[in-house]
Write a protein that holds these residues in place. Structure first.
Motif, PDB file in Angstrom:
ATOM      1  N   THR A 149     -18.432  10.172  -5.983  1.00  0.00           N
ATOM      2  CA  THR A 149     -17.297   9.844  -6.853  1.00  0.00           C
ATOM      3  C   THR A 149     -16.017  10.485  -6.335  1.00  0.00           C
ATOM      4  OG1 THR A 149     -18.717   9.658  -8.799  1.00  0.00           O
ATOM      5  CG2 THR A 149     -16.372  10.042  -9.194  1.00  0.00           C
ATOM      6  N   VAL A 150     -16.120  11.754  -5.902  1.00  0.00           N
ATOM      7  CA  VAL A 150     -14.958  12.470  -5.359  1.00  0.00           C
ATOM      8  C   VAL A 150     -14.445  11.772  -4.102  1.00  0.00           C
ATOM      9  CG1 VAL A 150     -14.152  14.646  -4.359  1.00  0.00           C
ATOM     10  CG2 VAL A 150     -15.742  14.664  -6.295  1.00  0.00           C
ATOM     11  N   TRP A 151     -15.360  11.393  -3.213  1.00  0.00           N
ATOM     12  CA  TRP A 151     -14.958  10.756  -1.958  1.00  0.00           C
ATOM     13  C   TRP A 151     -14.322   9.394  -2.214  1.00  0.00           C
ATOM     14  CZ3 TRP A 151     -20.215  11.954   0.880  1.00  0.00           C
ATOM     15  CH2 TRP A 151     -20.263  13.325   1.155  1.00  0.00           C
ATOM     16  N   ALA A 156      -9.475   6.035  -2.390  1.00  0.00           N
ATOM     17  CA  ALA A 156      -8.552   5.191  -3.152  1.00  0.00           C
ATOM     18  C   ALA A 156      -7.124   5.728  -3.051  1.00  0.00           C
ATOM     19  CB  ALA A 156      -8.985   5.129  -4.620  1.00  0.00           C
ATOM     20  N   GLU A 157      -6.979   7.051  -3.124  1.00  0.00           N
ATOM     21  CA  GLU A 157      -5.655   7.671  -2.999  1.00  0.00           C
ATOM     22  C   GLU A 157      -5.087   7.458  -1.599  1.00  0.00           C
ATOM     23  OE1 GLU A 157      -6.197  11.733  -4.043  1.00  0.00           O
ATOM     24  OE2 GLU A 157      -6.536  11.327  -6.179  1.00  0.00           O
ATOM     25  N   ALA A 158      -5.937   7.602  -0.589  1.00  0.00           N
ATOM     26  CA  ALA A 158      -5.489   7.414   0.790  1.00  0.00           C
ATOM     27  C   ALA A 158      -5.060   5.968   1.032  1.00  0.00           C
ATOM     28  CB  ALA A 158      -6.606   7.798   1.757  1.00  0.00           C
ATOM     29  N   ALA A 160      -3.955   3.854  -1.276  1.00  0.00           N
ATOM     30  CA  ALA A 160      -2.704   3.628  -2.005  1.00  0.00           C
ATOM     31  C   ALA A 160      -1.518   4.194  -1.232  1.00  0.00           C
ATOM     32  CB  ALA A 160      -2.792   4.267  -3.390  1.00  0.00           C
ATOM     33  N   GLU A 161      -1.705   5.364  -0.617  1.00  0.00           N
ATOM     34  CA  GLU A 161      -0.632   5.986   0.164  1.00  0.00           C
ATOM     35  C   GLU A 161      -0.310   5.148   1.398  1.00  0.00           C
ATOM     36  OE1 GLU A 161       2.285   8.655   1.425  1.00  0.00           O
ATOM     37  OE2 GLU A 161       1.350   8.252  -0.522  1.00  0.00           O
ATOM     38  N   LYS A 162      -1.333   4.611   2.051  1.00  0.00           N
ATOM     39  CA  LYS A 162      -1.108   3.756   3.220  1.00  0.00           C
ATOM     40  C   LYS A 162      -0.351   2.498   2.831  1.00  0.00           C
ATOM     41  CE  LYS A 162      -5.125   5.168   5.985  1.00  0.00           C
ATOM     42  NZ  LYS A 162      -6.427   4.728   6.565  1.00  0.00           N
ATOM     43  N   ARG A 163      -0.690   1.919   1.678  1.00  0.00           N
ATOM     44  CA  ARG A 163       0.000   0.716   1.223  1.00  0.00           C
ATOM     45  C   ARG A 163       1.454   1.027   0.880  1.00  0.00           C
ATOM     46  NH1 ARG A 163      -4.758  -1.728  -2.765  1.00  0.00           N
ATOM     47  NH2 ARG A 163      -6.086  -2.556  -1.083  1.00  0.00           N
ATOM     48  N   ARG A 164       1.679   2.203   0.278  1.00  0.00           N
ATOM     49  CA  ARG A 164       3.044   2.586  -0.082  1.00  0.00           C
ATOM     50  C   ARG A 164       3.894   2.750   1.180  1.00  0.00           C
ATOM     51  NH1 ARG A 164       6.437   6.634  -0.400  1.00  0.00           N
ATOM     52  NH2 ARG A 164       5.017   8.047   0.701  1.00  0.00           N
ATOM     53  N   ARG A 165       3.323   3.408   2.192  1.00  0.00           N
ATOM     54  CA  ARG A 165       4.051   3.604   3.434  1.00  0.00           C
ATOM     55  C   ARG A 165       4.297   2.283   4.153  1.00  0.00           C
ATOM     56  NH1 ARG A 165       1.316   9.030   6.187  1.00  0.00           N
ATOM     57  NH2 ARG A 165       1.918  10.504   4.531  1.00  0.00           N
ATOM     58  N   ALA A 166       3.297   1.398   4.120  1.00  0.00           N
ATOM     59  CA  ALA A 166       3.446   0.096   4.762  1.00  0.00           C
ATOM     60  C   ALA A 166       4.536  -0.716   4.085  1.00  0.00           C
ATOM     61  CB  ALA A 166       2.119  -0.660   4.722  1.00  0.00           C
ATOM     62  N   ALA A 167       4.593  -0.657   2.740  1.00  0.00           N
ATOM     63  CA  ALA A 167       5.614  -1.386   1.997  1.00  0.00           C
ATOM     64  C   ALA A 167       6.997  -0.837   2.306  1.00  0.00           C
ATOM     65  CB  ALA A 167       5.335  -1.302   0.499  1.00  0.00           C
ATOM     66  N   LEU A 168       7.110   0.488   2.396  1.00  0.00           N
ATOM     67  CA  LEU A 168       8.390   1.129   2.711  1.00  0.00           C
ATOM     68  C   LEU A 168       8.844   0.767   4.118  1.00  0.00           C
ATOM     69  CD1 LEU A 168      10.571   3.089   1.761  1.00  0.00           C
ATOM     70  CD2 LEU A 168       9.222   4.960   2.706  1.00  0.00           C
ATOM     71  N   LYS A 169       7.904   0.740   5.054  1.00  0.00           N
ATOM     72  CA  LYS A 169       8.222   0.392   6.435  1.00  0.00           C
ATOM     73  C   LYS A 169       8.677  -1.068   6.526  1.00  0.00           C
ATOM     74  CE  LYS A 169       6.270   0.352  11.098  1.00  0.00           C
ATOM     75  NZ  LYS A 169       5.057   0.642  11.928  1.00  0.00           N
ATOM     76  N   ALA A 170       7.990  -1.940   5.794  1.00  0.00           N
ATOM     77  CA  ALA A 170       8.352  -3.355   5.808  1.00  0.00           C
ATOM     78  C   ALA A 170       9.750  -3.557   5.211  1.00  0.00           C
ATOM     79  CB  ALA A 170       7.321  -4.161   5.024  1.00  0.00           C
ATOM     80  N   LYS A 171      10.048  -2.825   4.148  1.00  0.00           N
ATOM     81  CA  LYS A 171      11.361  -2.924   3.504  1.00  0.00           C
ATOM     82  C   LYS A 171      12.461  -2.456   4.448  1.00  0.00           C
ATOM     83  CE  LYS A 171      13.899  -1.423  -0.604  1.00  0.00           C
ATOM     84  NZ  LYS A 171      13.813  -0.612  -1.852  1.00  0.00           N
ATOM     85  N   LEU A 172      12.207  -1.364   5.166  1.00  0.00           N
ATOM     86  CA  LEU A 172      13.177  -0.842   6.116  1.00  0.00           C
ATOM     87  C   LEU A 172      13.391  -1.815   7.268  1.00  0.00           C
ATOM     88  CD1 LEU A 172      14.939   1.493   7.090  1.00  0.00           C
ATOM     89  CD2 LEU A 172      12.930   2.478   8.185  1.00  0.00           C
ATOM     90  N   THR A 173      12.305  -2.419   7.736  1.00  0.00           N
ATOM     91  CA  THR A 173      12.400  -3.403   8.823  1.00  0.00           C
ATOM     92  C   THR A 173      13.240  -4.594   8.409  1.00  0.00           C
ATOM     93  OG1 THR A 173      10.232  -2.750   9.678  1.00  0.00           O
ATOM     94  CG2 THR A 173      11.082  -4.893  10.369  1.00  0.00           C
ATOM     95  N   ARG A 174      13.006  -5.093   7.187  1.00  0.00           N
ATOM     96  CA  ARG A 174      13.805  -6.229   6.681  1.00  0.00           C
ATOM     97  C   ARG A 174      15.276  -5.852   6.564  1.00  0.00           C
ATOM     98  NH1 ARG A 174       9.300  -6.767   3.203  1.00  0.00           N
ATOM     99  NH2 ARG A 174      10.464  -5.748   1.521  1.00  0.00           N
TER     100      ARG A 174
END
Length: 211
Positions: A149-151, A156-158, A160-174
Motif C-alpha cells: 500500500t505504501v509503495w 501514485a505521487e511520483a 502525479a509529479e511527473k504529469r505536473r512537470r510534463a504539463a508545465l514543460k508543455a505549457k512553457l514550450t507553447r
C-alpha cells in the motif's frame, strides 16, 4: 507400473499439514511446495503425493509398503526446512496481490529485494529461463507491514509529479513558440511605418519644416 492409488481406495495414507509460515497464506505457494517436494521423489510415485485442505497427502496401495516408507521419509525430510524455501515470482505476486509490472518495478528500484536467481529448464524444451527469487521472511515482513500500500501511494505521487512537470514543460514550450511567431516592433515591415506616422505628418513635410 500401476496407476497410483487415490485417497478413496488407498490403504496407506499419511498427511503433513502445511503451516501458514510455509505457505504465507497462498494456495499458489502451497502448490509450489507440492511441486518442489514431488521433484525430490522417484518419478513413479510423484503423483501419489497431493495437496488437500492445506496438507500434503501421500496415498499408496498396501502392496507398496517399501516405496511408501521411502517416499514418506523424503517428504518428511523436505518439510524440515520448507519455511525457508525461496519464493518464486508467481508465488510472491499471489502472496502480496501484486501485478507482474509492480514486481518488476519494485525489484528494479530496490524496494523488493532479491534473494538471488534461479535457472530452470522449460519442460520439453532446450531453453532455460532465469528469474529472481525472494526470501520468504522478507516477503512475510512486507506483507505484515502492508508495504505494498505504501509503495503504491509512492508510485501514485511520483506519477502525479511527473504529469505536473510534463504539463508545465508543455505549457512553457507553447509559450516560447507563440513568442517566436509574434514579430517585434524592430522586425516590423518597413511598409507599415507610414501607417504608424502621426496625423498631420504629410502637411508637416509639405511645408518644409524639416528643411
Amino acid at each position: 507400473m500401476a496407476k497410483p492409488k487415490t485417497t478413496d481406495d488407498a490403504e496407506l495414507i499419511k498427511e503433513w499439514p502445511l503451516s501458514t509460515a510455509a505457505t504465507l497464506g497462498s494456495s499458489v505457494r502451497a502448490k509450489g511446495i507440492l511441486l518442489e517436494i514431488r521433484a525430490r521423489l522417484p518419478l513413479a510415485v510423484r503423483k501419489s503425493l497431493e495437496i488437500e485442505a492445506g496438507a500434503l497427502t501421500l496415498a499408496m496401495a498396501e502392496t507398496a509398503k517399501s516405496a511408501f516408507r521411502a517416499a514418506s521419509s523424503v517428504v518428511s525430510n523436505a518439510l524440515e526446512d520448507i519455511e525457508s524455501l525461496p519464493v518464486i515470482p508467481r508465488e510472491i505476486q499471489d502472496i502480496l496481490t501484486i501485478s507482474t509490472t509492480e514486481r518488476h518495478r519494485w525489484l528494479s528500484d530496490g524496494r523488493l529485494p532479491s534473494a538471488g536467481t534461479r535457472t530452470v529448464k522449460l519442460r520439453g524444451r532446450a531453453r532455460k529461463i532465469t528469474f529472481h527469487v525472494f526470501d520468504p521472511r522478507v516477503v512475510e515482513d512486507i506483507l505484515d507491514r502492508d508495504m505494498v500500500t505504501v509503495w503504491r501511494e509512492e508510485d501514485a505521487e511520483a506519477t502525479a509529479e511527473k504529469r505536473r512537470r510534463a504539463a508545465l514543460k508543455a505549457k512553457l514550450t507553447r509559450s516560447l513558440k507563440t513568442k517566436a511567431k509574434t514579430p517585434s516592433k524592430l522586425d516590423a515591415d518597413p511598409d507599415d511605418v507610414s501607417r504608424s506616422k502621426p496625423l498631420g505628418w504629410e502637411e508637416f513635410c509639405r511645408d518644409g519644416l524639416l528643411r
